[in-house]
Design a protein around this motif. Structure first.
Motif, PDB file in Angstrom:
ATOM      1  N   TRP A 158      -5.041   4.654  -6.841  1.00  0.00           N
ATOM      2  CA  TRP A 158      -6.248   4.198  -6.133  1.00  0.00           C
ATOM      3  C   TRP A 158      -7.485   4.313  -7.015  1.00  0.00           C
ATOM      4  O   TRP A 158      -8.411   3.518  -6.904  1.00  0.00           O
ATOM      5  CB  TRP A 158      -6.421   4.969  -4.827  1.00  0.00           C
ATOM      6  N   THR A 193       0.794  -1.241   0.000  1.00  0.00           N
ATOM      7  CA  THR A 193       0.000   0.000   0.000  1.00  0.00           C
ATOM      8  C   THR A 193       0.826   1.290   0.000  1.00  0.00           C
ATOM      9  O   THR A 193       0.379   2.289  -0.548  1.00  0.00           O
ATOM     10  CB  THR A 193      -1.018   0.002   1.146  1.00  0.00           C
ATOM     11  N   GLU A 242      -9.774   2.803   1.184  1.00  0.00           N
ATOM     12  CA  GLU A 242      -9.919   3.291  -0.191  1.00  0.00           C
ATOM     13  C   GLU A 242     -11.077   2.623  -0.921  1.00  0.00           C
ATOM     14  O   GLU A 242     -11.716   3.247  -1.760  1.00  0.00           O
ATOM     15  CB  GLU A 242      -8.623   3.062  -0.977  1.00  0.00           C
ATOM     16  N   ASP A 251       0.190   4.168  -2.613  1.00  0.00           N
ATOM     17  CA  ASP A 251       0.020   5.528  -2.088  1.00  0.00           C
ATOM     18  C   ASP A 251       0.966   6.518  -2.769  1.00  0.00           C
ATOM     19  O   ASP A 251       0.791   7.727  -2.657  1.00  0.00           O
ATOM     20  CB  ASP A 251       0.289   5.553  -0.576  1.00  0.00           C
ATOM     21  N   ARG A 296      -5.638   0.186   5.012  1.00  0.00           N
ATOM     22  CA  ARG A 296      -5.479   1.191   3.950  1.00  0.00           C
ATOM     23  C   ARG A 296      -6.342   0.843   2.725  1.00  0.00           C
ATOM     24  O   ARG A 296      -6.979   1.712   2.139  1.00  0.00           O
ATOM     25  CB  ARG A 296      -3.986   1.276   3.580  1.00  0.00           C
TER      26      ARG A 296
END
Ligand SMILES: [Zn+2]
Length: 321
Positions: free
Chosen positions: A201, A109, A247, A113, A243
């Motif tokens: 994302w 992640t 999202e 990110d 995380r």
């Protein structure tokens, strides 16, 4: 003796050897592991092989069938993809989608990110782009020296450094990687170039809507057996799950250990994956899975789109040693 090998191979195929391998493992679950997707054509060929010969399961269906007392539908196959590189969205997703093949993608992640490169790519990038004549690392627990005088020697240096780093305590590995670009006088771009770019994302969300299942693959892709602190282990494992859930606003129930070999996974890491509430965790130990097996050490078969067809079909059939 290539003609002989080719001859044996052809004979094997003609005698229905591939069918025999597949048949002998028909009640086991095969979980395939992909990483990168350089082009569509080879993957399309592999997908048409899958739909011709296998029953494609999602990891969620697979998890249900693997419970004690469960049974695996004949010739079942689940497909997983590690890391979260952008080529999955650009190249692979449209192909898997056209073939209606369920896929689970494991995301590191911090990488998605955009706050970190995958650290193995930092090593690769620096070794490929430095003007220095050699890699020379003299650290407390590490001494490495490799020439960088050809493309081949650069590749060799990069993989030797990576393998050495995988065996170091995580805190030291972080320090060496952080210093690595500067020590070889390479200015590392803040975001990885196209070749090493992560999914965004937005892409992850749109693929989740299109049926792709996302699993967790830690935050920063450390070798979990080299992580000393419990709190850090938890933050890597649970943190990556939280995380993705944040999202996607949907539960994340599958986990993948970075690197995933026996020596890369500790009992503490397995325990932490269990506590984090995952239903399954996959390794890179090669093999097939049967009902009643430990869902937190599932075995996989590593494949790539450019694997020669014979080896690919044989591995997928379950010929693993
Ligand atoms: Zn990985």
């Amino acid at each position: 003796m290539d003609w002989l090998k080719t001859g044996i191979r052809t004979a094997f195929l003609r005698m229905g050897g591939m069918h025999a391998v597949r048949y002998s493992h028909r009640k086991a679950l095969r979980i395939l592991m992909y990483h990168r997707f350089p082009g569509k054509a080879a993957l399309e060929e592999q997908c048409s092989h899958f739909v011709r010969h296998y029953r494609l399961l999602s990891m969620t269906e697979a998890a249900a069938n693997l419970r004690p007392g469960g049974s695996i539908p004949c010739n079942s196959l689940a497909i997983t993809v590690d890391d979260g590189y952008r080529d999955f969205f650009l190249v692979a997703y449209p192909v898997f989608r056209a073939f209606r093949i369920p896929v689970t993608v494991f995301l590191a992640t911090d990488f998605v990110d955009g706050t970190a490169w995958l650290w193995t790519d930092i090593v690769r990038y620096v070794c490929a782009n430095t003007a220095a004549a050699e890699v020379n690392i003299a650290d407390a627990s590490l001494e490495l020296r490799f020439p960088l005088d050809s493309a081949e020697s650069r590749r060799r240096a990069s993989s030797a450094v990576t393998e050495a780093l995988k065996r170091m305590p995580n805190s030291e590995r972080l320090r060496v990687v952080a210093d690595f670009p500067q020590s070889l006088r390479v200015a590392l771009p803040a975001r990885p170039p196209q070749e090493y770019a992560p999914l965004t994302w937005d892409e992850v969300r749109s693929m989740a809507d299109g049926g792709i299942v996302f699993g967790a693959h830690t935050r920063s892709h450390p070798i979990l057996s080299r992580v000393a602190e419990c709190a850090e282990l938890r933050s890597e494992i649970q943190g990556s799950r939280a995380r993705i859930e944040e999202e996607l606003q949907r539960p994340v129930v599958h986990f993948c250990y970075p690197n995933g070999g026996k020596e890369d996974i500790s009992p503490a890491a397995i325990e932490e994956a269990r506590r984090a509430g995952f239903e399954t965790a996959v390794t890179t130990s090669i093999g097939l899975n049967h009902p009643g097996c430990d869902p937190f050490t599932l075995r996989r078969i590593g494949v790539e789109p450019d694997l020669p067809r014979f080896y690919f079909e044989r591995a997928v059939a379950g010929y693993v040693r």
